[in-house]
Design a protein around this motif. Structure first.
Motif, PDB file in Angstrom:
ATOM      1  N   ASP A 159       0.874  -1.068   0.006  1.00  0.00           N
ATOM      2  CA  ASP A 159       0.002   0.067  -0.250  1.00  0.00           C
ATOM      3  C   ASP A 159       0.864   1.138   0.028  1.00  0.00           C
ATOM      4  O   ASP A 159       0.260   2.458  -0.343  1.00  0.00           O
ATOM      5  CB  ASP A 159      -0.995   0.139   1.270  1.00  0.00           C
ATOM      6  N   ASP A 160       2.203   1.076   0.451  1.00  0.00           N
ATOM      7  CA  ASP A 160       2.813   2.350   0.735  1.00  0.00           C
ATOM      8  C   ASP A 160       4.239   2.349   0.234  1.00  0.00           C
ATOM      9  O   ASP A 160       5.141   1.621   0.897  1.00  0.00           O
ATOM     10  CB  ASP A 160       2.691   2.753   2.339  1.00  0.00           C
ATOM     11  N   PRO A 161       4.583   2.734  -0.774  1.00  0.00           N
ATOM     12  CA  PRO A 161       5.808   2.415  -1.558  1.00  0.00           C
ATOM     13  C   PRO A 161       7.084   3.193  -0.662  1.00  0.00           C
ATOM     14  O   PRO A 161       8.227   2.759  -0.990  1.00  0.00           O
ATOM     15  CB  PRO A 161       5.567   3.502  -2.925  1.00  0.00           C
ATOM     16  N   SER A 171       4.086  -3.465  -5.982  1.00  0.00           N
ATOM     17  CA  SER A 171       2.575  -3.939  -6.068  1.00  0.00           C
ATOM     18  C   SER A 171       2.492  -5.183  -7.023  1.00  0.00           C
ATOM     19  O   SER A 171       1.448  -5.848  -7.116  1.00  0.00           O
ATOM     20  CB  SER A 171       1.564  -2.934  -6.438  1.00  0.00           C
ATOM     21  N   ASP A 191       9.365   3.645 -11.020  1.00  0.00           N
ATOM     22  CA  ASP A 191       8.146   3.425 -10.474  1.00  0.00           C
ATOM     23  C   ASP A 191       8.054   2.466  -9.369  1.00  0.00           C
ATOM     24  O   ASP A 191       8.127   1.221  -9.637  1.00  0.00           O
ATOM     25  CB  ASP A 191       6.996   3.064 -11.811  1.00  0.00           C
ATOM     26  N   HIS A 249       6.046   2.031  -7.068  1.00  0.00           N
ATOM     27  CA  HIS A 249       4.791   1.530  -6.855  1.00  0.00           C
ATOM     28  C   HIS A 249       4.504   0.435  -7.789  1.00  0.00           C
ATOM     29  O   HIS A 249       4.039  -0.614  -7.022  1.00  0.00           O
ATOM     30  CB  HIS A 249       3.558   2.521  -7.216  1.00  0.00           C
TER      31      HIS A 249
END
Ligand SMILES: Nc1ncnc2c1ncn2[C@@H]1O[C@H](COP(=O)(O)OS(=O)(=O)O)[C@@H](OP(=O)(O)O)[C@H]1O
Length: 466
Positions: free
Chosen positions: A389-391, A416, A410, A412
């Motif tokens: 949820d939180d990079p 993810s 990136d 994220h």
């Protein structure tokens, strides 16, 4: 007849041999200049011989015409000889006298690294008479970063994210494991572990080892683009506390203080992790390893076992729920004793199929954290739910390792990405009743876990039900 088209050394070296019956060749994955030679996860043909192991020609690029540099490997000659030659010292024939001394004179490899070797890559690795397509100088270094667990907590995703970093290199993995290495899994002597680790470690080419600053252990390359970490990834280690001793023994043979190594632990909601592991153990590649029990049966059995396990620990370890207490010599000794005494006796159902017990993270972390003199320097705990949820969670981990996140466009996308999802395609989910039962069961363990790992988490609590 038309001669076969000659392939260049690099493309030969980067092509995995392929698995018979599984589509032949495969495994070429291209990424950055560093990860290219590492993320290639080779799967051996079933009739693989030792010669199949790393096909290394592409690692070093074209053969250099520079004279081989003299080199120094481990800090003192006796240690070096032990790692190099193993227990039996065979007399080497035809070695010109004085050559070794000359080679040792000026060049220093980072501590923990094995000697440079000149390696030849043949077009056909199994055929000694096949034409040589590449030649280069290589060395290997012991691992200094360990992803220790927990299985089914998203460790593959963590591993992939870490090795995407240009300064982290992975060791050659076991087949069919998404990168797991299992170097220290079976009981074996420190020396054997060290040798095995060295053998499996990613080869380092002389070009960047040459730039390594002498006297800076584990700084594999102080130049801007070289690797700093050799990563060993085996999520099952967390339930095998003896592995820590073997790791440290192997590092000692390499002249490295275990306190300089980094250990990363990934956790996941205990109930969801338990289900994920059950799904894996009911979809095994080898059918006889499949667990025939339903999830509810396995959970009922597992809760009983885990309760006994926790009771065994709690009898003596009640005072050890935070890191400061753990540092007391008396508590360290207690943890070491209990890790042996309370370990499940029968391995298979008790550890490989220990869905509930493995989610009682507190007890598994104790023996890994207790011996650390500086836990916040040596260990990091990451929670899958935060990681996804939180990079900034991954950035925190990189900061712990002293690595810069700016190499990633990136983050994220990196964290993810859902690697290694359930083999049933995610069909099985916990029913509300199952989730409630398991949450209630884990509450007391989660409370202790929060106290223990808060300093390593970068936040106050894991967020698991307490
Ligand atoms: N980014 C992200 N988001 C959500 N879930 C994720 C993510 N990455 C990994 N996973 C889930 O983690 C499970 C695989 O864990 P591991 O890679 O540790 O498994 S293993 O021990 O290496 O076999 C597996 O869980 P299940 O699908 O429930 O089995 C993966 O789906």
């Amino acid at each position: 007849a038309k001669p076969e088209k000659q392939e260049d050394a690099v493309s030969v070296a980067w092509r995995s041999p392929g698995v018979p019956g599984e589509g032949g060749e495969g495994g070429v994955r291209r990424a950055s200049k560093w990860s290219r030679r590492l993320s290639w996860s080779p799967r051996p043909p079933r009739n693989a011989t030792r010669k199949w192991l790393p096909e290394l020609g592409g690692v070093c690029g074209p053969p250099s015409d520079v004279e081989p540099l003299p080199f120094e490997t481990l800090p003192d000659a006796r240690r070096r000889a032990r790692v190099e030659e193993g227990p039996r010292k065979k007399k080497k024939k035809n070695r010109p006298k004085g050559m070794r001394r000359r080679l040792l004179s000026t060049f220093t490899l980072p501590v923990g690294c094995a000697p440079l070797v000149r390696r030849r890559t043949r077009r056909d690795a199994d055929d000694d008479d096949a034409p040589i397509v590449g030649e280069c100088d290589l060395a290997t270094c012991l691992p200094n970063l360990f992803v220790v667990g927990v299985s089914k907590a998203g460790t593959t995703t963590l591993f992939e994210a870490l090795v995407a970093h240009p300064r982290v290199v992975a060791m050659f993995s076991e087949p069919f494991t998404h990168g797991e290495t299992h170097v220290f899994t079976d009981p074996r002597s420190d020396r054997e572990s060290a040798m095995r680790a060295l053998k499996r470690t990613t080869p380092m080419s002389r070009d960047f080892l040459r730039r390594a600053a002498p006297g800076t252990p584990w700084r594999l390359d102080e130049a801007n683009d070289g690797p700093l970490y050799v990563l060993e990834y085996t999520p099952h280690y967390i339930v095998l506390p003896a592995v820590r001793r073997r790791v440290c023994g192997a590092l000692a043979i390499g002249g490295v203080d275990c306190g300089d190594a980094k250990f990363a632990f990934m956790l996941r909601d205990p109930a969801r992790r338990a289900l994920s592991q059950w799904i894996m153990k009911t979809h095994m590649r080898v059918p006889r390893y499949n667990d025939p029990r339903s999830f509810d049966e396995a959970v009922a059995f597992g809760m009983e076992r885990a309760t006994n396990y926790a009771r065994c620990w709690d009898v003596a370890a009640n005072e050890t729920s935070n890191l400061d207490d753990l540092r007391l010599e008396k508590n360290r000794r207690t943890v070491a004793t209990l890790a042996q005494r309370c370990a499940p006796k029968r391995f298979e159902p008790n550890l490989f199929q220990a869905y509930v017990l493995k989610s009682a993270y507190y007890y598994q972390l104790l023996p890994w954290l207790a011996p650390l003199d500086a836990p916040t320097k040596s260990a990091a705990v990451v929670v899958l739910e935060h990681f996804v949820d939180d990079p900034t969670e991954f950035i925190r981990l990189l900061a712990f390792l002293g690595l810069t996140p700016s190499v990633f466009d990136d983050i994220h996308a990196l964290v993810s990405a859902r690697h290694n999802p359930a083999r049933d395609g995610g069909l099985n989910t916990l029913t509300p009743a199952q989730k409630l039962t398991l949450d209630d069961f884990f509450r007391p363990y989660n409370r202790k876990l929060d106290t223990l790992v808060a300093p390593l988490l970068g936040r106050a609590a894991t967020g698991y039900p307490t």
